[in-house]
Motif scaffolding. Sequence first.
Motif, PDB file in Angstrom:
ATOM      1  N   ILE A 134      35.910  30.268  45.856  1.00 19.74           N
ATOM      2  CA  ILE A 134      35.092  31.383  45.409  1.00 19.74           C
ATOM      3  C   ILE A 134      35.179  31.469  43.885  1.00 19.74           C
ATOM      4  O   ILE A 134      36.139  30.999  43.267  1.00 19.74           O
ATOM      5  CB  ILE A 134      35.491  32.734  46.021  1.00 19.74           C
ATOM      6  CG1 ILE A 134      36.896  33.133  45.576  1.00 19.74           C
ATOM      7  CG2 ILE A 134      35.374  32.708  47.523  1.00 19.74           C
ATOM      8  CD1 ILE A 134      37.056  34.616  45.462  1.00 19.74           C
TER       9      ILE A 134
ATOM     10  N   LYS B 142      40.172  32.155  50.079  1.00 20.67           N
ATOM     11  CA  LYS B 142      39.899  30.824  49.502  1.00 20.67           C
ATOM     12  C   LYS B 142      40.512  30.713  48.102  1.00 20.67           C
ATOM     13  O   LYS B 142      40.787  31.732  47.463  1.00 20.67           O
ATOM     14  CB  LYS B 142      38.392  30.625  49.396  1.00 20.67           C
ATOM     15  CG  LYS B 142      37.696  30.476  50.722  1.00 20.67           C
ATOM     16  CD  LYS B 142      36.199  30.473  50.495  1.00 20.67           C
ATOM     17  CE  LYS B 142      35.452  30.352  51.808  1.00 20.67           C
ATOM     18  NZ  LYS B 142      34.035  30.631  51.598  1.00 20.67           N
ATOM     19  N   PRO B 143      40.651  29.491  47.603  1.00 22.42           N
ATOM     20  CA  PRO B 143      41.082  29.322  46.220  1.00 22.42           C
ATOM     21  C   PRO B 143      40.059  29.983  45.303  1.00 22.42           C
ATOM     22  O   PRO B 143      38.879  30.032  45.627  1.00 22.42           O
ATOM     23  CB  PRO B 143      41.082  27.808  46.014  1.00 22.42           C
ATOM     24  CG  PRO B 143      41.093  27.221  47.367  1.00 22.42           C
ATOM     25  CD  PRO B 143      40.448  28.192  48.286  1.00 22.42           C
ATOM     26  N   LYS B 144      40.538  30.440  44.165  1.00 19.81           N
ATOM     27  CA  LYS B 144      39.626  31.196  43.300  1.00 19.81           C
ATOM     28  C   LYS B 144      39.492  30.513  41.935  1.00 19.81           C
ATOM     29  O   LYS B 144      40.481  30.066  41.344  1.00 19.81           O
ATOM     30  CB  LYS B 144      40.163  32.605  43.122  1.00 19.81           C
ATOM     31  CG  LYS B 144      39.246  33.507  42.317  1.00 19.81           C
ATOM     32  CD  LYS B 144      39.590  34.950  42.483  1.00 19.81           C
ATOM     33  CE  LYS B 144      40.640  35.371  41.476  1.00 19.81           C
ATOM     34  NZ  LYS B 144      40.884  36.813  41.533  1.00 19.81           N
TER      35      LYS B 144
ATOM     36  N   LYS C 227      42.268  37.730  26.694  1.00 22.76           N
ATOM     37  CA  LYS C 227      43.064  38.486  27.662  1.00 22.76           C
ATOM     38  C   LYS C 227      42.685  38.079  29.093  1.00 22.76           C
ATOM     39  O   LYS C 227      43.537  37.901  29.960  1.00 22.76           O
ATOM     40  CB  LYS C 227      42.830  39.987  27.470  1.00 22.76           C
ATOM     41  CG  LYS C 227      43.776  40.840  28.290  1.00 22.76           C
ATOM     42  CD  LYS C 227      43.307  42.278  28.346  1.00 22.76           C
ATOM     43  CE  LYS C 227      43.771  42.914  29.643  1.00 22.76           C
ATOM     44  NZ  LYS C 227      43.078  44.157  29.906  1.00 22.76           N
TER      45      LYS C 227
ATOM     46  N   LYS D  73      44.205  34.833  29.892  1.00 23.41           N
ATOM     47  CA  LYS D  73      45.645  35.009  30.134  1.00 23.41           C
ATOM     48  C   LYS D  73      45.914  35.635  31.501  1.00 23.41           C
ATOM     49  O   LYS D  73      46.840  35.260  32.209  1.00 23.41           O
ATOM     50  CB  LYS D  73      46.236  35.906  29.036  1.00 23.41           C
ATOM     51  CG  LYS D  73      46.503  35.178  27.729  1.00 23.41           C
ATOM     52  CD  LYS D  73      47.182  36.131  26.771  1.00 23.41           C
ATOM     53  CE  LYS D  73      47.607  35.404  25.494  1.00 23.41           C
ATOM     54  NZ  LYS D  73      48.123  36.394  24.505  1.00 23.41           N
ATOM     55  N   MET D  74      45.116  36.591  31.805  1.00 24.86           N
ATOM     56  CA  MET D  74      45.280  37.247  33.114  1.00 24.86           C
ATOM     57  C   MET D  74      45.096  36.257  34.249  1.00 24.86           C
ATOM     58  O   MET D  74      45.870  36.211  35.203  1.00 24.86           O
ATOM     59  CB  MET D  74      44.230  38.350  33.265  1.00 24.86           C
ATOM     60  CG  MET D  74      44.806  39.744  33.218  1.00 24.86           C
ATOM     61  SD  MET D  74      43.484  40.939  33.342  1.00 24.86           S
ATOM     62  CE  MET D  74      43.707  41.466  35.013  1.00 24.86           C
TER      63      MET D  74
ATOM     64  N   TYR E 234      45.462  33.187  34.080  1.00 26.78           N
ATOM     65  CA  TYR E 234      46.598  32.262  34.041  1.00 26.78           C
ATOM     66  C   TYR E 234      47.807  32.889  34.724  1.00 26.78           C
ATOM     67  O   TYR E 234      48.466  32.272  35.554  1.00 26.78           O
ATOM     68  CB  TYR E 234      46.914  31.906  32.584  1.00 26.78           C
ATOM     69  CG  TYR E 234      48.200  31.126  32.413  1.00 26.78           C
ATOM     70  CD1 TYR E 234      48.331  29.836  32.960  1.00 26.78           C
ATOM     71  CD2 TYR E 234      49.275  31.669  31.724  1.00 26.78           C
ATOM     72  CE1 TYR E 234      49.497  29.125  32.808  1.00 26.78           C
ATOM     73  CE2 TYR E 234      50.454  30.966  31.572  1.00 26.78           C
ATOM     74  CZ  TYR E 234      50.573  29.677  32.114  1.00 26.78           C
ATOM     75  OH  TYR E 234      51.735  28.979  31.981  1.00 26.78           O
ATOM     76  N   ALA E 235      48.083  34.174  34.375  1.00 26.04           N
ATOM     77  CA  ALA E 235      49.218  34.858  34.995  1.00 26.04           C
ATOM     78  C   ALA E 235      49.030  34.954  36.504  1.00 26.04           C
ATOM     79  O   ALA E 235      49.995  34.862  37.260  1.00 26.04           O
ATOM     80  CB  ALA E 235      49.365  36.256  34.399  1.00 26.04           C
ATOM     81  N   ALA E 236      47.784  35.118  36.919  1.00 27.21           N
ATOM     82  CA  ALA E 236      47.522  35.239  38.361  1.00 27.21           C
ATOM     83  C   ALA E 236      47.463  33.873  39.027  1.00 27.21           C
ATOM     84  O   ALA E 236      47.212  33.785  40.227  1.00 27.21           O
ATOM     85  CB  ALA E 236      46.216  35.991  38.581  1.00 27.21           C
ATOM     86  N   ARG E 237      47.696  32.837  38.257  1.00 24.51           N
ATOM     87  CA  ARG E 237      47.749  31.460  38.768  1.00 24.51           C
ATOM     88  C   ARG E 237      46.538  31.111  39.622  1.00 24.51           C
ATOM     89  O   ARG E 237      46.654  30.670  40.772  1.00 24.51           O
ATOM     90  CB  ARG E 237      49.030  31.247  39.592  1.00 24.51           C
ATOM     91  CG  ARG E 237      50.263  31.341  38.723  1.00 24.51           C
ATOM     92  CD  ARG E 237      51.482  31.459  39.576  1.00 24.51           C
ATOM     93  NE  ARG E 237      52.680  31.587  38.755  1.00 24.51           N
ATOM     94  CZ  ARG E 237      53.891  31.869  39.236  1.00 24.51           C
ATOM     95  NH1 ARG E 237      54.058  32.047  40.533  1.00 24.51           N
ATOM     96  NH2 ARG E 237      54.919  31.971  38.444  1.00 24.51           N
TER      97      ARG E 237
ATOM     98  N   ASP F  33      35.185  33.999  40.686  1.00 25.58           N
ATOM     99  CA  ASP F  33      35.343  35.376  40.247  1.00 25.58           C
ATOM    100  C   ASP F  33      34.730  35.479  38.861  1.00 25.58           C
ATOM    101  O   ASP F  33      35.254  34.939  37.886  1.00 25.58           O
ATOM    102  CB  ASP F  33      36.843  35.725  40.227  1.00 25.58           C
ATOM    103  CG  ASP F  33      37.068  37.187  39.904  1.00 25.58           C
ATOM    104  OD1 ASP F  33      36.077  37.913  39.763  1.00 25.58           O
ATOM    105  OD2 ASP F  33      38.240  37.595  39.811  1.00 25.58           O
TER     106      ASP F  33
ATOM    107  N   LYS G 111      47.893  26.568  26.469  1.00 26.90           N
ATOM    108  CA  LYS G 111      48.929  27.158  27.317  1.00 26.90           C
ATOM    109  C   LYS G 111      48.536  27.049  28.798  1.00 26.90           C
ATOM    110  O   LYS G 111      49.351  26.690  29.659  1.00 26.90           O
ATOM    111  CB  LYS G 111      49.112  28.633  26.944  1.00 26.90           C
ATOM    112  CG  LYS G 111      50.290  29.285  27.634  1.00 26.90           C
ATOM    113  CD  LYS G 111      50.528  30.687  27.073  1.00 26.90           C
ATOM    114  CE  LYS G 111      51.727  31.302  27.756  1.00 26.90           C
ATOM    115  NZ  LYS G 111      52.144  32.537  27.109  1.00 26.90           N
TER     116      LYS G 111
END
Lengths: 329, 499
Positions: A71, A39-41, A87, A90-91, A93-96, A73, A116
């Motif tokens: 879901i 599912k989308p997270k 952090k 950012k994480m 965000y990086a994991a979209r 997280d 950002k």
Amino acid sequence: MKRLLKYSVYYLVVLVFIGFNAALLDSLKYEKPVEEEIKPKIVLISHVYANPYWKQVRLGAEKAAKERGVIVDFQGPESASVEEGIKLIKMAYAARVSGIIAYVQDETRYNDVINKVIEGGIPLVTVDSDAENSKRLAYVGTDNVEAGRVGGREVIRQIGTEGKVAVIMGGKSVKNQIERVEGFKSYISNNSSIVIAAIESSDSYLLEAELAARKILTQHPDVKALFCTSALDGLGAAKAVKSLGLTGKVKIICFDDLPETLDNIEKGIITSTVVQQPYVMGYKAVNIIMDNIEGKTTKGLFITDVLVVDKENLDEFRKQQQEYYNENQ
Amino acid sequence: MSSENSNRNTITKTSSLRNKFIIFAVIIILPIATSNGVSLIMSNRISNIYNIMMNKMSITNEIKNNLNQSFFHFNQYILTNAEESKRLYKFYYDKAVEDVMALQQDSDIRSKYILRDLLNSLGSFKEAADRTIEIYDDRSGVDVYYDEYVWTKEIVSYCNTFISMLSDSYFDYNVNIYKGLKQKQDYINRVLMAYIIVALMLSAIYTLLFIGDITRKLKELVSASEKVVKGDFTYHEGERTYIYELDILSEAFRKMITYISKYIESLQEKAELERKLQDEKMKLLRYENALKVSQLKILQAQINPHFLFNTLNCISQTAVKENAHKTESLIRAVAGILRYSLSMMDRNATLEEEVNIVKQYMYIQKIRYEDRFEFNLKINVDLKKVVVPAMTLQPFVENAFIHGIEPKEEGGVINIEITEQGSFCTILIEDTGCGMDEGMLKEIMSDSPEQRPVGHTTGLGIRSVVQRLKLMYGRDDIFSIESKKGFGTRVYLKIPIKE
């Protein structure tokens, strides 16, 4: 007769063998794990990971996530840390991820990263603590000034409009603490002639809070009430009051609904507590994110009410809390 | 598996020794085979899981290496501007993405979420790195692409975080599965242990019963054989065993013993029969012998019968011519006696015929001795019914004359009484003559063949008559005699009446 016995023994033996074989074959069965759909997270970044208050935020968020088919997280630093919080954002965000719900530990340092994320097209909602000047979609949480005012009203209700009170706050530079104290101060000065004898800070540590309370009570024995703006301050104050034998003589009006806080209310050490609604916050935050994802632009401030819990409505309040837990089981 | 009602001759064949062994083998082999199979499957599973875990871990590690290689070459490119580095950066990036995609095919849900995050992060890395390169390629200064470069680096560290999370996730997942399997294996081991113990116990019990059955039956057979050796043919078949072959054996043994004992019985019977036959033959032989002796004696005594009869006829006619009627009837009586004694010698006669002869004889004696004696005949039986050897009665009457009346001056009485007593006919011949002393009685009864009867008509002595009667009837109590010197003699004959 003998024959019957013989046959029944035969059948018994056969049954025993079949039973053993069946038990073995049954235990060999390999239950294949159910293929769960991915599912989308939505990432929920808390203030501190192992905090009961945030646990309720999480429960509310998970409830909403279940309803909206996503879901949650739940993340958070082991202990309050701005770097760690940034952090994590950012994480995510990086994991979209599909959405981010974040607690803002330090508004100025968070603004950049929040902007950002929003620019990167990921919806972000702040919860419990806001970054007003960022591009976050929405804020869900308590109006801490208003909460301070509710606290002031409760203090007046408990001690009347005269006398001395003292304030213990979680952190002198923490935004919501400052806001609460502000709200309290303004309500008191506008509605009574109560004097604030002292304002001490505990930095949200239990021991510090107890020491602060002792200090206040020894320096100002005529203090009628202690107003504590964070959860642990209330517990520290309660310890001090109890050990000094001032139970009932010095009222404690505190914040949040830790189990110990509620226990102390039951015992009459803490008079009452101003309770936020973390469950509602989590629930609301996820819904706002989902609304935005689904194209229904939802922005702005979403203020959740505060409640005052004292001995009278304690049971009712506990029942409500229990229901939240049960819902998610 | 035999039933109580089953016929002794038909033994149900269901429980032959072979079946017993098959059951035994099944009891032993089945649990062992099952436990082996199950253990094999379990160990296979565990090693499979281990393999899968190792495989996934190694791929995860590969992703990490590829990512780091990619980042390293990206760095190299920024530093050296070498096209080769740019190519390698992309190459390793693609490899890392490929690996992630491969892992996505078969992972648990938690790992899948992490994989998605990782894949997205890799995408972000590529994006950020590409943008950095783009800015770099525009010959901009470090200050321009620095932010993007730092962001790229950060993303790499996030990726590494995700990778280590992924490793943890795989590890946890497989450890959980392994724990589950381990638990299951412990359970299975316990069940197997119980299974094998039960099977062993069952087979032990089965074997004990089985051996008990066999030895019991064998002991029975052994004791029966010992009895047979001692000549005791009573074999009681004991309880039936559940073993077909043994039952057959014991049944056969039982039958054999029965047959042998029957055979021996029949042999004994036959021997008995033969002995009896032999006895009969002996008796017959003796009888014939006695007959021969009497015939011989008769032959010795006889003159030429034709001559005698013709002469007697002639005398008779002469007597008629001379009007001597008394003489004539006397001669006829003598002729009658002679004829009878000659013709009937080897035949049986009725008592009636015997009595007639006695009457004729008496007639002759009456004429001879006139009033010296009196003769009374008293008959109380149907004489035709009683059969005796011919010339049985006459010798006794003659004997009464010779030893009783004749030597006595004043004469005497001769009484004959024939009475029926049940199945016997008793004949009493009594005289009131001079009687006999012990010595004479012995002489009369003596068996010595040399003892020749004195003065008898037919030459037949009492002894041979009695012997004939005994042989004929096969009894010893036929004849008895009592006598007293000076008073007379009594002879009793007890003849069975043959219907």
